[in-house]
Design an enzyme around this catalytic site. Structure first.
Site, PDB file in Angstrom:
ATOM      1  N   ARG A  33      -0.741 -31.052  -6.434  1.00  0.00           N
ATOM      2  CA  ARG A  33       0.492 -31.052  -6.746  1.00  0.00           C
ATOM      3  C   ARG A  33       1.389 -30.998  -5.461  1.00  0.00           C
ATOM      4  O   ARG A  33       2.404 -31.680  -5.412  1.00  0.00           O
ATOM      5  CB  ARG A  33       0.616 -29.811  -7.571  1.00  0.00           C
ATOM      6  CG  ARG A  33       0.284 -29.792  -8.778  1.00  0.00           C
ATOM      7  CD  ARG A  33       0.022 -28.676  -9.574  1.00  0.00           C
ATOM      8  NE  ARG A  33      -0.246 -28.487 -11.060  1.00  0.00           N
ATOM      9  CZ  ARG A  33      -1.368 -28.614 -11.556  1.00  0.00           C
ATOM     10  NH1 ARG A  33      -2.225 -29.067 -10.720  1.00  0.00           N
ATOM     11  NH2 ARG A  33      -1.599 -28.766 -12.806  1.00  0.00           N
ATOM     12  N   SER A 174      -3.570 -27.229 -22.212  1.00  0.00           N
ATOM     13  CA  SER A 174      -3.905 -28.022 -21.058  1.00  0.00           C
ATOM     14  C   SER A 174      -2.775 -28.013 -19.865  1.00  0.00           C
ATOM     15  O   SER A 174      -1.697 -28.546 -20.155  1.00  0.00           O
ATOM     16  CB  SER A 174      -4.120 -29.517 -21.619  1.00  0.00           C
ATOM     17  OG  SER A 174      -4.299 -30.404 -20.544  1.00  0.00           O
ATOM     18  N   GLN A 176      -2.956 -29.932 -17.391  1.00  0.00           N
ATOM     19  CA  GLN A 176      -2.923 -31.103 -17.125  1.00  0.00           C
ATOM     20  C   GLN A 176      -2.034 -32.084 -17.884  1.00  0.00           C
ATOM     21  O   GLN A 176      -0.612 -32.609 -17.274  1.00  0.00           O
ATOM     22  CB  GLN A 176      -4.245 -31.808 -17.114  1.00  0.00           C
ATOM     23  CG  GLN A 176      -5.135 -31.327 -16.132  1.00  0.00           C
ATOM     24  CD  GLN A 176      -6.484 -32.248 -16.232  1.00  0.00           C
ATOM     25  OE1 GLN A 176      -6.743 -33.233 -17.357  1.00  0.00           O
ATOM     26  NE2 GLN A 176      -7.655 -31.598 -15.554  1.00  0.00           N
ATOM     27  N   ASP A 326     -12.361 -23.680 -16.424  1.00  0.00           N
ATOM     28  CA  ASP A 326     -13.222 -24.404 -15.185  1.00  0.00           C
ATOM     29  C   ASP A 326     -14.508 -23.576 -15.091  1.00  0.00           C
ATOM     30  O   ASP A 326     -15.501 -23.904 -14.336  1.00  0.00           O
ATOM     31  CB  ASP A 326     -12.578 -24.770 -14.306  1.00  0.00           C
ATOM     32  CG  ASP A 326     -11.608 -25.963 -14.466  1.00  0.00           C
ATOM     33  OD1 ASP A 326     -12.027 -26.843 -15.332  1.00  0.00           O
ATOM     34  OD2 ASP A 326     -10.766 -26.479 -13.789  1.00  0.00           O
ATOM     35  N   LYS A 353     -14.388 -32.317 -20.412  1.00  0.00           N
ATOM     36  CA  LYS A 353     -14.323 -32.084 -19.041  1.00  0.00           C
ATOM     37  C   LYS A 353     -15.185 -33.433 -18.384  1.00  0.00           C
ATOM     38  O   LYS A 353     -15.396 -34.472 -18.904  1.00  0.00           O
ATOM     39  CB  LYS A 353     -14.633 -31.044 -18.523  1.00  0.00           C
ATOM     40  CG  LYS A 353     -13.668 -29.731 -18.833  1.00  0.00           C
ATOM     41  CD  LYS A 353     -12.316 -29.828 -18.209  1.00  0.00           C
ATOM     42  CE  LYS A 353     -11.466 -28.718 -18.349  1.00  0.00           C
ATOM     43  NZ  LYS A 353     -10.429 -28.651 -17.609  1.00  0.00           N
ATOM     44  N   ARG A 357     -19.528 -30.163 -20.919  1.00  0.00           N
ATOM     45  CA  ARG A 357     -20.097 -29.047 -20.325  1.00  0.00           C
ATOM     46  C   ARG A 357     -20.658 -27.765 -21.240  1.00  0.00           C
ATOM     47  O   ARG A 357     -21.755 -27.137 -20.753  1.00  0.00           O
ATOM     48  CB  ARG A 357     -18.839 -28.069 -19.390  1.00  0.00           C
ATOM     49  CG  ARG A 357     -18.398 -28.809 -18.143  1.00  0.00           C
ATOM     50  CD  ARG A 357     -17.401 -28.479 -17.500  1.00  0.00           C
ATOM     51  NE  ARG A 357     -17.188 -29.225 -16.218  1.00  0.00           N
ATOM     52  CZ  ARG A 357     -16.146 -29.199 -15.513  1.00  0.00           C
ATOM     53  NH1 ARG A 357     -14.984 -28.254 -15.883  1.00  0.00           N
ATOM     54  NH2 ARG A 357     -15.957 -29.840 -14.399  1.00  0.00           N
TER      55      ARG A 357
END
Length: 449
Positions: A33, A174, A176, A326, A353, A357
């Site tokens: 960012r 999210s 993102q 994560d 991801k 995962r």
């Protein structure tokens, strides 16, 4: 390590006590960012503590392709001469974002409200990941996206010539997606509104305000409502990147499961939208002291003193998932050494991801002798107690850096060595992982060729 080169098989063997100070790298989310907002400001932004993993380096290269001047001055010290909101030039070549889902999605949002066209690609792992969750809201601004079947890379985004502001309810938690929409809203007139029903990491909101954007956050019956006024002139900043809590998770968790360990991990971000793992570990009985609480770069940080601990399995609150999404792979590895079951619900986001995962951890843990239960949105690990994991397996990483690191940490406390088929993707987010862990005394080594 190279995240784009030949496979690098690695093995971790049972370790003696870990000792020392773990200087983990800068936060990856904030590093991305800082480069992107620096490129959209007018003037020179200075960044210290930037993570120099491949993911972030790919974002730096992308900002250059869009016309910003991005310069490295030394370890972690960078400057960005920005082109202003709406000032991106059309890149001359394809933008390769490597392994970074964060990088590609945020950059798509940033350019989607400028009248330019850009084509994005990535490595084999990134090309499997769905981009529709970002490109769908970007089309509401007036942009168009053309990709492979299933909304996958390579993908060409045609920016909106006359963007309009949007009101968008994020369908899944999210950061993102939220951030991509907010970045697109910077070059749209009027107010862009993003509503998230479950809070996600708030680095974008904090940094947008720091760069001078007019941004307001309210909690309403709809959820967390973020209102951004478009077409500001962003002011360049001096950004001190705090240390990454996701990277810190690996030495922290290693110290918890390796007998008699005692380490210090300084300057780790304690942003409440990112510290779910640490809350969970303390609930499991982890001996973690949070020392010297302070603020750096607009983010709360602390020094962590971590000692080996007897852990117990718990039910992780589903509402905590967004603050530790994560970290579930390393939590699953640690839970293998706890007493009792650790139940992780609300984790289906893990399936999209860098790899699936949930499946990758379940198969790897089973190969190491750990009993697991798996559903679409659930992972349950049956702990085997301190030192109780048999190990002795070679685990497939599926080009996923967090899977690779999680199983190498597991191998430090298992009865027999644990290997991963490819440790090269670790360079995308934590290039110093190998040297940092061996510096603490961890026997992690590359396979001899």
């Amino acid at each position: 390590m190279s995240g784009h080169g030949e496979p690098i098989p690695m093995t971790a063997t049972r370790s003696g006590p870990l000792r020392g100070t773990a200087e983990v790298p800068g936060d990856k989310s904030i590093s991305h960012r800082a480069l992107i907002l620096g490129a959209m400001a007018v003037g020179e932004t200075k960044v210290t503590g930037l993570l120099e993993g491949q993911d972030v380096l790919d974002t730096a290269k992308a900002m250059r392709a869009f016309g910003a001047e991005v310069t490295r001055h030394g370890a972690g010290r960078w400057s960005v001469h920005g082109v202003g909101v709406g000032g991106f030039a059309e890149p001359e070549d394809v933008i390769d974002c490597g392994n970074s889902g964060t990088g590609v999605r945020l950059i798509m949002g940033t350019m989607a409200t400028s009248p330019i066209t850009a084509t994005f690609t990535g490595d084999a792992s990134l090309r499997k990941r769905p981009m529709g969750r970002v490109t769908d809201p970007l089309t509401l601004f007036g942009a168009h996206a053309f990709g492979r079947q299933g909304g996958r890379l390579p993908m060409t985004v045609v920016g909106a010539a006359d963007p309009v502001p949007v009101r968008y309810v994020v369908p899944v938690p999210s950061a993102q997606v939220k951030s991509a929409v907010l970045l697109a809203g910077l070059n749209a007139p009027g107010q862009t509104v993003v509503i998230e029903k479950e809070p996600t990491r708030d680095h974008s909101e904090r940094m947008l305000r720091g760069f001078g954007a007019d941004l307001m956050v309210e909690k309403t019956a709809e959820g967390r409502v973020i209102t951004l006024t478009g077409q500001p002139e962003l002011r360049p900043q001096t950004v001190a990147v705090p240390r990454d809590p996701s990277s810190a998770a690996f030495p922290v968790c290693a110290a918890l499961i390796v007998e008699d360990s005692d380490i210090l991990v300084p300057g780790v971000s304690q942003n409440p939208t990112r510290n779910g793992l640490y809350t969970t570990l303390v609930e499991m009985g982890a001996d973690i002291e949070f020392l010297n609480l302070r603020e750096e770069g607009g983010e709360p940080v602390a020094d962590l003193r971590v000692r080996a601990s007897a852990l117990k399995g718990i039910k992780v609150p589903e509402a905590r998932a967004a603050s530790m999404i994560d970290e579930y792979p390393i939590l699953a590895a640690v839970a293998s050494f706890a007493e009792g079951r650790t139940v992780m619900r609300g984790v289906k986001e893990l399936r999209v991801k860098e790899s699936d995962r949930i499946d990758a951890m379940a198969r790897g843990l089973e190969a190491c002798g750990v009993r697991v239960e798996e559903q679409e949105d659930v992972l349950i690990v049956h702990g085997m107690g301190p030192g109780g994991v048999p190990g002795g397996a070679t685990v497939r990483t599926h080009l996923d850096h967090r899977i690779a690191m999680s199983f190498l940490i597991l191998g430090l406390a298992a009865k027999r060595p644990v290997s991963v088929d490819d440790g090269s993707p670790i360079a995308t987010s934590f290039p110093a992982f190998e040297s940092l862990m061996t510096g603490l005394g961890a026997p992690i080594a590359r396979a001899k060729r």
